[in-house]
Design a protein around this motif. Structure first.
Motif, PDB file in Angstrom:
ATOM      1  N   LEU A 175      -4.365  -6.148   4.494  1.00  0.00           N
ATOM      2  CA  LEU A 175      -4.598  -4.763   4.900  1.00  0.00           C
ATOM      3  C   LEU A 175      -5.681  -4.662   5.973  1.00  0.00           C
ATOM      4  O   LEU A 175      -6.220  -3.596   6.216  1.00  0.00           O
TER       5      LEU A 175
ATOM      6  N   GLY B 149       0.801  -1.213   0.000  1.00  0.00           N
ATOM      7  CA  GLY B 149       0.000   0.000   0.000  1.00  0.00           C
ATOM      8  C   GLY B 149       0.834   1.263   0.000  1.00  0.00           C
ATOM      9  O   GLY B 149       0.524   2.232  -0.710  1.00  0.00           O
TER      10      GLY B 149
ATOM     11  N   THR C 151     -11.011   0.965   2.317  1.00  0.00           N
ATOM     12  CA  THR C 151      -9.622   0.572   2.539  1.00  0.00           C
ATOM     13  C   THR C 151      -8.701   1.398   1.650  1.00  0.00           C
ATOM     14  O   THR C 151      -7.647   1.872   2.090  1.00  0.00           O
TER      15      THR C 151
ATOM     16  N   GLU D 167      -6.694   3.645   4.173  1.00  0.00           N
ATOM     17  CA  GLU D 167      -5.506   2.888   4.548  1.00  0.00           C
ATOM     18  C   GLU D 167      -4.407   2.964   3.502  1.00  0.00           C
ATOM     19  O   GLU D 167      -3.239   2.724   3.810  1.00  0.00           O
TER      20      GLU D 167
END
Length: 265
Positions: free
Chosen positions: A218, A135, A157, A161
């Motif tokens: 994640l 990520g 997400t 994130e």
């Protein structure tokens, strides 16, 4: 990329929450018809078999088993993800299933079953992707795009994130179905699709090296069936899920769909 066995352990963990009941004698619902809606775009949970054209998958097998144990007749319908929760809330369908994450805000509109599966979020990319591997490195590639469905766990997400918390970030491209996001990924229109490993693994297995999963998980989420608020089906379905966990039926479904089944073969 996580091994198939590791994904199974992570995705299908069954010690997810206290079960509502371990009742040995399940209720008999008298053969009533129950309308179940799904998306058919989430392998191996539910999808259209490319060989037979039939809708199949883990959730179909599980729901058919629940129907047998509770003496109900299931009528399956199809709709898009973005319409599903509201449609079940409005009573258009009795039950919804498409790997739906159990979330407090969704509980305001629908009732959930007990969790039947735990899933983890992964990054699905093209097989030749080398610009990023997680990520953080994806966020640093400023022209890399992510595909997602609005209002889904992968969407949030991506926003909170992976990217900058801006839900209108132009790097996020929205699609109506999960399958459409994967097609966009294959075509090069986006560079990553955030998905739980269940669906991601299914697409990787069918891609002949064209897709892969990168980075670690994640975050995790629990899946449940959804019902119209106040539905009298919740308690019986929870009892059936508990019985299927206790007697190994769900373990068998996990083996069938996460270990043994290979899309396209």
């Amino acid at each position: 990329m996580p091994s198939r066995r590791a994904l199974l352990a992570g995705l299908a963990a069954l010690v997810v929450a206290p079960l509502s009941t371990f009742a040995a004698d399940l209720p008999d619902l008298g053969g009533r018809t129950v309308v179940v809606v799904t998306e058919n775009a989430y392998p191996p949970l539910q999808f259209v078999d490319p060989k037979s054209g039939q809708a199949i998958g883990w959730e179909y097998d599980a729901m058919n088993e629940i129907a047998k144990r509770l003496n109900i007749k299931v009528e399956y319908q199809n709709t898009s993800w973005d319409a599903m929760i509201q449609a079940v809330s409005d009573g258009q369908y009795n039950i919804g299933m498409t790997g739906i994450t159990i979330k407090d805000d969704r509980k305001e509109k629908v009732d959930f079953s007990d969790p039947y599966m735990r899933s983890e979020q992964f990054m699905l990319v093209r097989g030749d992707e080398t610009r990023f591997s997680d990520g953080k490195s994806f966020a640093a590639v400023e022209d890399a795009l992510v595909g997602a469905q609005p209002g889904t766990t992968p969407f949030y997400t991506a926003v909170y994130e992976v990217l900058d918390g801006n839900e209108a970030n132009p790097r996020i491209k929205l699609f109506e179905t999960f399958g459409a996001t994967v097609q966009a990924l294959k075509a090069g229109d986006v560079d990553v699709v955030l998905t739980d490993g269940t669906a991601g693994k299914g697409y990787v297995d069918a891609s002949n090296g064209g897709l892969k999963l990168v980075g670690g998980p994640l975050g995790s989420e629990d899946f449940g069936f959804i019902f119209t608020k106040g539905s009298d089906l919740v308690v019986p379905v929870n009892a059936a899920i508990a019985a299927m966990k206790a007697d190994g039926t769900i373990d068998g479904l996990n083996k069938k769909w996460f270990l043994d089944y290979k899309m396209g073969e």
